[in-house]
Design an enzyme around this catalytic site. Structure first.
Site, short mmCIF file in Angstrom:
data_model
loop_
_atom_site.label_atom_id
_atom_site.label_comp_id
_atom_site.label_asym_id
_atom_site.label_seq_id
_atom_site.Cartn_x
_atom_site.Cartn_y
_atom_site.Cartn_z
N LYS A 34 0.84 -1.48 -0.14
CA LYS A 34 -0.09 0.09 -0.07
C LYS A 34 1.31 1.24 0.05
O LYS A 34 2.37 1.12 0.44
CB LYS A 34 -0.78 -0.01 1.06
CG LYS A 34 -0.76 0.18 2.58
CD LYS A 34 -1.30 -0.56 3.66
CE LYS A 34 -0.33 -0.48 5.15
NZ LYS A 34 -1.02 0.26 6.71
N ARG A 132 -9.74 0.41 15.54
CA ARG A 132 -9.38 1.28 14.46
C ARG A 132 -11.02 0.47 13.87
O ARG A 132 -11.88 1.29 13.80
CB ARG A 132 -8.46 0.61 13.38
CG ARG A 132 -7.00 2.01 13.15
CD ARG A 132 -6.14 1.78 12.18
NE ARG A 132 -6.16 0.63 11.30
CZ ARG A 132 -4.58 0.47 10.94
NH1 ARG A 132 -4.21 1.14 11.28
NH2 ARG A 132 -4.53 -0.62 10.71
N HIS A 161 -5.49 -7.67 13.37
CA HIS A 161 -4.08 -6.18 13.22
C HIS A 161 -3.36 -5.50 14.45
O HIS A 161 -4.31 -5.10 15.66
CB HIS A 161 -4.25 -5.04 12.01
CG HIS A 161 -3.27 -4.16 11.39
ND1 HIS A 161 -2.11 -5.19 11.47
CD2 HIS A 161 -2.28 -2.66 11.92
CE1 HIS A 161 -0.79 -3.95 11.48
NE2 HIS A 161 -2.03 -2.77 11.21
N ARG A 217 1.49 -10.75 6.83
CA ARG A 217 2.04 -9.41 6.14
C ARG A 217 2.86 -8.89 6.98
O ARG A 217 2.27 -7.59 7.15
CB ARG A 217 0.29 -8.48 6.14
CG ARG A 217 -0.98 -9.99 6.42
CD ARG A 217 -1.65 -9.20 6.21
NE ARG A 217 -2.60 -7.88 7.59
CZ ARG A 217 -2.79 -8.92 8.56
NH1 ARG A 217 -3.35 -9.67 8.39
NH2 ARG A 217 -2.61 -7.34 9.78
N TYR A 261 15.94 30.61 4.18
CA TYR A 261 13.83 31.21 4.79
C TYR A 261 14.60 31.79 6.25
O TYR A 261 14.75 30.74 6.50
CB TYR A 261 12.61 30.69 4.31
CG TYR A 261 12.08 31.28 3.16
CD1 TYR A 261 11.86 32.08 1.89
CD2 TYR A 261 12.38 29.47 2.59
CE1 TYR A 261 11.77 31.81 1.29
CE2 TYR A 261 11.70 29.25 1.09
CZ TYR A 261 11.07 30.44 0.36
OH TYR A 261 10.94 30.72 -0.97
N CYS A 308 13.65 23.97 2.09
CA CYS A 308 12.93 25.13 1.23
C CYS A 308 12.01 23.59 0.37
O CYS A 308 11.89 22.77 0.87
CB CYS A 308 13.50 25.71 0.05
SG CYS A 308 14.34 26.78 1.13
N ASP A 310 11.83 23.46 -2.55
CA ASP A 310 12.63 22.82 -3.99
C ASP A 310 14.70 22.39 -3.77
O ASP A 310 14.83 22.26 -4.55
CB ASP A 310 12.94 23.31 -5.10
CG ASP A 310 11.04 23.58 -5.10
OD1 ASP A 310 10.10 22.91 -6.09
OD2 ASP A 310 11.01 24.76 -5.42
C1 LIG Z 1 -3.82 -4.00 8.33
C2 LIG Z 1 -2.43 -3.98 7.85
N1 LIG Z 1 -1.38 -5.35 7.85
C3 LIG Z 1 -0.23 -5.17 7.72
C4 LIG Z 1 0.83 -4.14 8.34
C5 LIG Z 1 2.05 -4.26 8.02
O1 LIG Z 1 2.27 -4.04 8.84
P1 LIG Z 1 4.35 -3.48 9.20
O2 LIG Z 1 4.48 -2.41 7.76
O3 LIG Z 1 4.29 -2.98 10.33
O4 LIG Z 1 4.67 -5.11 8.64
C6 LIG Z 1 0.16 -3.05 8.17
C7 LIG Z 1 0.61 -1.75 8.11
O5 LIG Z 1 0.01 -0.76 8.82
C8 LIG Z 1 -1.50 -3.04 7.40
O6 LIG Z 1 -2.03 -2.34 7.96
#
Ligand SMILES: Cc1ncc(COP(=O)(O)O)c(C=O)c1O
Length: 371
Positions: A34, A132, A161, A217, A261, A308, A310
């Site tokens: 993601k 969440r 999670h 994951r 700046y 800045c 850029d």
């Molecule tokens: C639902 C879920 N699974 C797995 C992950 C992977 O987590 P990490 O990057 O800590 O391994 C995330 C990341 O935020 C997540 O939201």
């Protein structure tokens, strides 16, 4: 002149994933790609992960998954996040797997599947303590039973999670794991078998082998970073990204002269200043004003004055042999010196996830060490 680039070492990603696979086998690996693969480039990272034996990909949003499908990725893709009413119709069209945990999502997916005339494999998200999204763990059974009435929505997975798996104190993570186990047992007692049960993120992969179930994951560890300083380093990781640019301008300033700046840096003595064409518009955080570091010629130099949009300024001190076009590394290795993402995180109180996600669209990702 070459612009600012993010060099991504694909052999590092492959190596990190090999370490994960060796540790978690026989569990399968769902690569979390993601947010543009945490800034590394979702498509190329996905291809690398799949070539490395990952069986699934995970993204947060439907449009992230569609981008991968349109580029030819055929592996199962789980959308971890929610979806709008309109998004739901793209899920069957692009053969995506969806997350469900409440009635409206269930209805929308059901309508989308029936309209498309096909089924949508779903994973039920269980809230075991992250707080969440997710159906409360002790209320998951009736939800899954309602889901099972929808033949068009085959139950493919059950997942949760962790909120604190990256802490040294694993007591809350263990409580979540226990709740997840209990949820699975409740379903089993009701005669419901779930093909893919998954809860382990990077921290749990490193430290909680009991959490592997059918699939893990990994996210941040794929890219070479430990989720926090409190996890073990039970899998050796190699950071994949180097952020680098080239010196754009060099000048000498006199004592009392300022740069950038707000005149936040005033030279105490005559010094040489390099201007680099990178700034917060590229994802180099403005909090690094007057505290970042840069490698040029394998030597460390301080970022001076405000970052800045850029450009940034670097104090070369008495070093007069830096020239326009010389390579400057903002994080990563140059020669035998290394600016780690962790050192940046320490300076500005953030986490590696954010540092690589910041790298903006205008920074080309250059891949190397592909097989
Ligand atoms: C639902 C879920 N699974 C797995 C992950 C992977 O987590 P990490 O990057 O800590 O391994 C995330 C990341 O935020 C997540 O939201």
């Amino acid at each position: 002149m070459q612009q600012t680039i993010a060099k991504v070492d694909l052999s590092a990603i492959a190596w990190n994933l090999q370490g994960v696979r060796d540790k978690v086998a026989p569990a399968a690996v769902m690569a979390v790609v993601k947010a543009n693969a945490y800034g590394h480039g979702a498509l190329t990272v996905s291809r690398t992960a799949l070539a490395q034996g990952c069986t699934h990909l995970a993204v947060a949003r439907v449009d992230e998954a569609i981008e991968l499908r349109k580029a030819g990725i055929e592996a199962p893709i789980l959308v971890l996040g929610g979806f709008s009413h309109d998004d739901a119709f793209f899920i069957p069209r692009f053969e995506l797997q969806a997350t469900v945990f409440e009635e409206q999502g269930l209805r929308q997916l059901s309508a989308a599947a029936r309209k498309a005339g096909c089924s949508i494999p779903v994973h039920v998200k269980v809230d075991t303590g992250m707080g969440r999204v997710g159906v409360a763990w002790d209320n998951a059974l009736p939800f899954v039973q309602r889901l099972l009435k929808h033949q068009e929505l085959p139950l493919q997975g059950l997942y949760s999670h962790f909120a604190t798996a990256d802490w040294l104190d694993k007591s809350y993570a263990e409580l979540q794991l226990e709740r997840f186990r209990e949820t699975i047992e409740q379903l089993q007692r009701a005669g419901i078998q779930v093909p893919l049960k998954h809860i382990a993120n990077s921290a749990a992969i490193l430290d909680m082998p009991d959490s592997y179930f059918d699939l893990v994951r990994p996210g941040v560890m794929m890219y070479g970073y430990y989720p926090s300083r409190e996890t073990t380093e039970s899998i050796p990781l190699r950071p994949a990204m180097t952020l680098q640019t080239q010196v754009h301008y060099v000048k000498t300033i006199e004592r009392g002269e300022s740069v950038s700046y707000g005149r936040q840096f005033i030279a105490r003595e005559k010094t040489n200043i390099a201007t680099l064409p990178v700034g917060y518009g590229d994802g180099y955080n403005r909090l690094l004003s007057n505290c970042g570091e840069v490698l040029i010629h394998g030597q460390r130099f301080p970022v001076v004055g405000r970052v800045c949009m850029d450009m940034i300024l670097v104090d070369l001190g008495g070093c007069a042999d830096v020239a326009i076009g010389d390579e400057a590394v903002l994080f990563g290795r140059q020669g035998d010196q290394w600016i780690t993402v962790d050192s940046i995180c320490e300076k500005i109180n953030t986490i590696p996830y954010e540092v690589t996600c910041w790298i903006s669209k205008r920074v080309p990702r250059i891949y190397w060490n592909a097989d």
